[in-house]
Scaffold this motif. Structure first.
Motif, PDB file in Angstrom:
ATOM      1  N   LYS A 143       0.842  -1.193   0.000  1.00  0.00           N
ATOM      2  CA  LYS A 143       0.000   0.000   0.000  1.00  0.00           C
ATOM      3  C   LYS A 143       0.880   1.248   0.000  1.00  0.00           C
ATOM      4  CE  LYS A 143      -1.846  -1.425   3.764  1.00  0.00           C
ATOM      5  NZ  LYS A 143      -2.649  -1.516   5.016  1.00  0.00           N
ATOM      6  N   VAL A 144       0.610   2.155  -0.913  1.00  0.00           N
ATOM      7  CA  VAL A 144       1.431   3.350  -1.082  1.00  0.00           C
ATOM      8  C   VAL A 144       0.579   4.600  -0.900  1.00  0.00           C
ATOM      9  CG1 VAL A 144       2.916   4.655  -2.647  1.00  0.00           C
ATOM     10  CG2 VAL A 144       2.963   2.148  -2.678  1.00  0.00           C
ATOM     11  N   MET A 145       1.052   5.517  -0.078  1.00  0.00           N
ATOM     12  CA  MET A 145       0.394   6.802   0.087  1.00  0.00           C
ATOM     13  C   MET A 145       1.187   7.874  -0.649  1.00  0.00           C
ATOM     14  SD  MET A 145      -0.697   8.826   3.574  1.00  0.00           S
ATOM     15  CE  MET A 145       0.844   9.665   3.858  1.00  0.00           C
ATOM     16  N   ILE A 146       0.483   8.764  -1.339  1.00  0.00           N
ATOM     17  CA  ILE A 146       1.123   9.816  -2.120  1.00  0.00           C
ATOM     18  C   ILE A 146       0.826  11.168  -1.480  1.00  0.00           C
ATOM     19  CG2 ILE A 146       1.209  10.969  -4.366  1.00  0.00           C
ATOM     20  CD1 ILE A 146       0.301   8.277  -5.604  1.00  0.00           C
ATOM     21  N   ILE A 147       1.865  11.947  -1.247  1.00  0.00           N
ATOM     22  CA  ILE A 147       1.721  13.316  -0.748  1.00  0.00           C
ATOM     23  C   ILE A 147       2.228  14.245  -1.856  1.00  0.00           C
ATOM     24  CG2 ILE A 147       2.248  14.944   1.100  1.00  0.00           C
ATOM     25  CD1 ILE A 147       3.009  12.575   2.876  1.00  0.00           C
ATOM     26  N   GLU A 148       1.327  14.858  -2.581  1.00  0.00           N
ATOM     27  CA  GLU A 148       1.680  15.659  -3.757  1.00  0.00           C
ATOM     28  C   GLU A 148       0.553  16.646  -4.054  1.00  0.00           C
ATOM     29  OE1 GLU A 148       3.002  17.630  -6.479  1.00  0.00           O
ATOM     30  OE2 GLU A 148       4.408  15.951  -6.174  1.00  0.00           O
ATOM     31  N   ASP A 149       0.885  17.927  -4.185  1.00  0.00           N
ATOM     32  CA  ASP A 149      -0.151  18.934  -4.370  1.00  0.00           C
ATOM     33  C   ASP A 149      -0.446  19.255  -5.830  1.00  0.00           C
ATOM     34  OD1 ASP A 149       2.349  20.146  -4.663  1.00  0.00           O
ATOM     35  OD2 ASP A 149       1.586  22.112  -4.082  1.00  0.00           O
ATOM     36  N   GLU A 150       0.398  18.810  -6.759  1.00  0.00           N
ATOM     37  CA  GLU A 150       0.146  19.053  -8.177  1.00  0.00           C
ATOM     38  C   GLU A 150      -0.640  17.873  -8.740  1.00  0.00           C
ATOM     39  OE1 GLU A 150       3.371  20.659 -10.565  1.00  0.00           O
ATOM     40  OE2 GLU A 150       4.561  20.905  -8.739  1.00  0.00           O
ATOM     41  N   ILE A 152      -1.718  16.785 -11.683  1.00  0.00           N
ATOM     42  CA  ILE A 152      -1.260  15.995 -12.827  1.00  0.00           C
ATOM     43  C   ILE A 152      -0.117  15.078 -12.420  1.00  0.00           C
ATOM     44  CG2 ILE A 152      -0.159  16.111 -15.102  1.00  0.00           C
ATOM     45  CD1 ILE A 152      -1.726  18.651 -15.629  1.00  0.00           C
ATOM     46  N   ILE A 153       0.832  15.612 -11.638  1.00  0.00           N
ATOM     47  CA  ILE A 153       1.952  14.794 -11.172  1.00  0.00           C
ATOM     48  C   ILE A 153       1.442  13.681 -10.266  1.00  0.00           C
ATOM     49  CG2 ILE A 153       4.059  14.789  -9.784  1.00  0.00           C
ATOM     50  CD1 ILE A 153       4.624  17.586 -10.779  1.00  0.00           C
ATOM     51  N   ALA A 154       0.502  14.013  -9.389  1.00  0.00           N
ATOM     52  CA  ALA A 154      -0.051  13.012  -8.482  1.00  0.00           C
ATOM     53  C   ALA A 154      -0.711  11.874  -9.255  1.00  0.00           C
ATOM     54  CB  ALA A 154      -1.060  13.666  -7.542  1.00  0.00           C
ATOM     55  N   MET A 155      -1.440  12.214 -10.322  1.00  0.00           N
ATOM     56  CA  MET A 155      -2.086  11.180 -11.126  1.00  0.00           C
ATOM     57  C   MET A 155      -1.064  10.317 -11.860  1.00  0.00           C
ATOM     58  SD  MET A 155      -5.597  12.869 -12.641  1.00  0.00           S
ATOM     59  CE  MET A 155      -4.787  14.298 -13.376  1.00  0.00           C
ATOM     60  N   ASP A 156       0.016  10.959 -12.358  1.00  0.00           N
ATOM     61  CA  ASP A 156       1.084  10.191 -13.017  1.00  0.00           C
ATOM     62  C   ASP A 156       1.717   9.206 -12.043  1.00  0.00           C
ATOM     63  OD1 ASP A 156       0.748  11.400 -15.454  1.00  0.00           O
ATOM     64  OD2 ASP A 156       2.358  12.862 -15.194  1.00  0.00           O
ATOM     65  N   ILE A 157       2.007   9.683 -10.843  1.00  0.00           N
ATOM     66  CA  ILE A 157       2.599   8.812  -9.831  1.00  0.00           C
ATOM     67  C   ILE A 157       1.662   7.664  -9.504  1.00  0.00           C
ATOM     68  CG2 ILE A 157       3.375   8.669  -7.430  1.00  0.00           C
ATOM     69  CD1 ILE A 157       4.290  11.598  -7.694  1.00  0.00           C
ATOM     70  N   GLU A 158       0.386   7.968  -9.327  1.00  0.00           N
ATOM     71  CA  GLU A 158      -0.596   6.939  -9.011  1.00  0.00           C
ATOM     72  C   GLU A 158      -0.659   5.880 -10.107  1.00  0.00           C
ATOM     73  OE1 GLU A 158      -5.222   6.569  -7.474  1.00  0.00           O
ATOM     74  OE2 GLU A 158      -4.597   8.344  -8.622  1.00  0.00           O
ATOM     75  N   ASP A 159      -0.636   6.310 -11.369  1.00  0.00           N
ATOM     76  CA  ASP A 159      -0.694   5.366 -12.486  1.00  0.00           C
ATOM     77  C   ASP A 159       0.530   4.451 -12.495  1.00  0.00           C
ATOM     78  OD1 ASP A 159      -3.096   6.373 -13.346  1.00  0.00           O
ATOM     79  OD2 ASP A 159      -2.239   7.644 -14.910  1.00  0.00           O
ATOM     80  N   ILE A 160       1.720   5.030 -12.306  1.00  0.00           N
ATOM     81  CA  ILE A 160       2.957   4.240 -12.342  1.00  0.00           C
ATOM     82  C   ILE A 160       2.992   3.244 -11.189  1.00  0.00           C
ATOM     83  CG2 ILE A 160       5.469   4.366 -12.095  1.00  0.00           C
ATOM     84  CD1 ILE A 160       5.298   7.115 -13.529  1.00  0.00           C
ATOM     85  N   VAL A 161       2.642   3.719  -9.998  1.00  0.00           N
ATOM     86  CA  VAL A 161       2.654   2.853  -8.817  1.00  0.00           C
ATOM     87  C   VAL A 161       1.658   1.703  -8.973  1.00  0.00           C
ATOM     88  CG1 VAL A 161       2.071   2.777  -6.354  1.00  0.00           C
ATOM     89  CG2 VAL A 161       3.513   4.614  -7.234  1.00  0.00           C
ATOM     90  N   SER A 162       0.498   2.010  -9.517  1.00  0.00           N
ATOM     91  CA  SER A 162      -0.523   0.974  -9.709  1.00  0.00           C
ATOM     92  C   SER A 162      -0.099  -0.040 -10.758  1.00  0.00           C
ATOM     93  CB  SER A 162      -1.857   1.623 -10.105  1.00  0.00           C
ATOM     94  OG  SER A 162      -2.329   2.488  -9.095  1.00  0.00           O
ATOM     95  N   GLU A 163       0.566   0.436 -11.808  1.00  0.00           N
ATOM     96  CA  GLU A 163       0.984  -0.456 -12.891  1.00  0.00           C
ATOM     97  C   GLU A 163       1.973  -1.510 -12.427  1.00  0.00           C
ATOM     98  OE1 GLU A 163       2.502   2.003 -15.962  1.00  0.00           O
ATOM     99  OE2 GLU A 163       0.526   2.688 -16.642  1.00  0.00           O
ATOM    100  N   ILE A 164       2.750  -1.220 -11.394  1.00  0.00           N
ATOM    101  CA  ILE A 164       3.731  -2.206 -10.927  1.00  0.00           C
ATOM    102  C   ILE A 164       3.197  -3.008  -9.742  1.00  0.00           C
ATOM    103  CG2 ILE A 164       5.748  -1.036 -11.839  1.00  0.00           C
ATOM    104  CD1 ILE A 164       6.294   0.173  -9.153  1.00  0.00           C
ATOM    105  N   GLY A 165       1.889  -2.947  -9.532  1.00  0.00           N
ATOM    106  CA  GLY A 165       1.264  -3.881  -8.610  1.00  0.00           C
ATOM    107  C   GLY A 165       0.945  -3.386  -7.220  1.00  0.00           C
ATOM    108  N   HIS A 166       1.161  -2.097  -6.947  1.00  0.00           N
ATOM    109  CA  HIS A 166       0.866  -1.570  -5.618  1.00  0.00           C
ATOM    110  C   HIS A 166      -0.501  -0.890  -5.593  1.00  0.00           C
ATOM    111  CE1 HIS A 166       5.012  -2.484  -4.771  1.00  0.00           C
ATOM    112  NE2 HIS A 166       5.428  -1.635  -5.693  1.00  0.00           N
TER     113      HIS A 166
END
Length: 267
Positions: A143-150, A152-166
Motif C-alpha cells: 500500500k502506497v500513500m502519495i503526498i503531492e499537491d500538483e 497531474i503529477i499526483a495522477m502520473d505517480i498513481e498510475d505508475i505505482v498501480s501499474e507495478i502492482g501496488h
C-alpha cells in the motif's frame, strides 16, 4: 604482514563489507563471521589485493570466494525489518542475482566491479542486476500513500505505482491531509513532495506520520533536492528530482518496497 597502505585501504572498506555481508546473510553475526574469514583469507594471499582494480574490490572478491566455498548459507535472520527484507531477498531465484543486486543498489559498485567481484564478465554482471530488478519488482506489492499537491503529477505517480502492482491508499495535498490519510489506513510506503499546496512541508508530514507508527520506507520527490542533501543527518535514502522519468520512479518504488527500509541495510 600486510603493508600499511593496504591495511588502511582494507580497513576503510571493511564497514561496507560488514554491511553487505549482513544484508546477504540475513544477520549481523553471520555476516561478521564471513567478514572475519575474508580478512584471514586476504592475509594468506596479498597478491589477490595487489592484482585487483582496487583494495575494496579485492576485499569483496575475497569475500565471495569464501562465501561460495561455504555454499552461500544464510544465517539466523535478525528480527524486524531485517527479517522482512531477507524474506524478500530469498525470492530472487537466479543464481548470483541477489549478490549482484546488493553490490549494485546498496554498495553502488559499477558493472565492471561487480563482474570482477563475482568472477564473470561485465555484460553478465549487468544482466544479473537487470534480472534481479525484474524479480524484485515482481515479488513485492503493498500500500502506497502519495503526498503531492500538483494534480497531474499526483495522477502520473498513481498510475505508475498501480501499474507495478501496488495499491494507492490516497493522495494528500497538505500536511494535515497526509497525517489524516495515514491515520485512516497505514501505508507500507510513502511518496512525498516537499513543498505542498498550503506552504506546509512534506518532510514535516512524513516525520509526524512516522512518529505515530512503525518504520516504513519513504521516497521524496522534489524540485529542490538541495534542501535535503545538506550533508546533515538524517538524509533520505530515496530522493527523486523533478522532473522524473517513469523508469526512475519504478526503480525507486520497487527498491524501497523490496528492502522494506534501507536503514536496515545501510546502517
Amino acid at each position: 604482514m600486510m603493508p600499511a597502505d593496504l591495511t588502511t585501504a582494507i580497513a576503510e572498506s571493511l564497514p561496507y563489507l560488514r554491511r553487505y555481508a549482513r544484508a546477504l546473510t540475513g544477520s549481523q553475526a553471520s555476516g561478521d563471521r564471513f567478514a572475519a574469514a575474508t580478512l584471514e583469507a586476504l592475509l594468506e594471499d596479498l597478491d589477490a589485493v595487489r592484482s585487483a582494480s582496487s583494495p575494496k574490490v579485492a576485499l569483496f572478491r575475497a569475500f565471495h570466494l569464501v562465501w561460495s566455498s561455504a555454499g552461500a548459507p544464510v544465517g539466523e535472520v535478525d528480527g524486524g525489518l531485517a527479517a522482512r527484507a531477507e524474506r524478500h531477498m530469498a525470492r530472487l531465484i537466479t543464481p548470483n542475482s541477489r549478490e549482484a543486486l546488493l553490490l549494485s543498489v546498496i554498495e553502488e559498485f559499477r558493472d565492471s566491479d561487480i563482474a570482477e567481484i563475482l568472477g564473470t564478465d561485465t555484460d553478465e554482471a549487468a544482466e544479473l542486476v537487470a534480472i534481479a530488478l525484474r524479480e524484485m519488482e515482481d515479488s513485492v506489492s503493498g500500500k502506497v500513500m502519495i503526498i503531492e499537491d500538483e494534480a497531474i503529477i499526483a495522477m502520473d505517480i498513481e498510475d505508475i505505482v498501480s501499474e507495478i502492482g501496488h495499491r494507492v491508499t490516497g493522495i494528500a495535498r497538505t500536511r494535515d491531509e497526509a497525517v489524516a490519510l495515514a491515520a485512516r489506513e497505514r501505508p507500507d510506503m510513502i511518496l512525498a513532495d516537499i513543498q505542498l499546496a498550503d506552504n506546509s512541508s512534506g518532510i514535516d508530514a512524513v516525520n509526524e506520520i512516522l512518529s505515530k507508527t512503525t518504520a516504513m520506507p519513504v521516497i521524496f520527490i522534489t524540485a529542490f533536492p538541495e534542501r535535503l542533501l545538506t550533508g546533515e543527518r538524517p538524509e533520505p535514502a530515496f530522493l527523486i528530482t523533478k522532473p522524473f522519468s517513469e523508469t526512475q520512479l519504478r526503480s525507486a518504488v520497487s527498491q524501497a518496497m523490496f528492502f522494506a527500509s534501507t536503514e536496515t541495510l545501510t546502517a
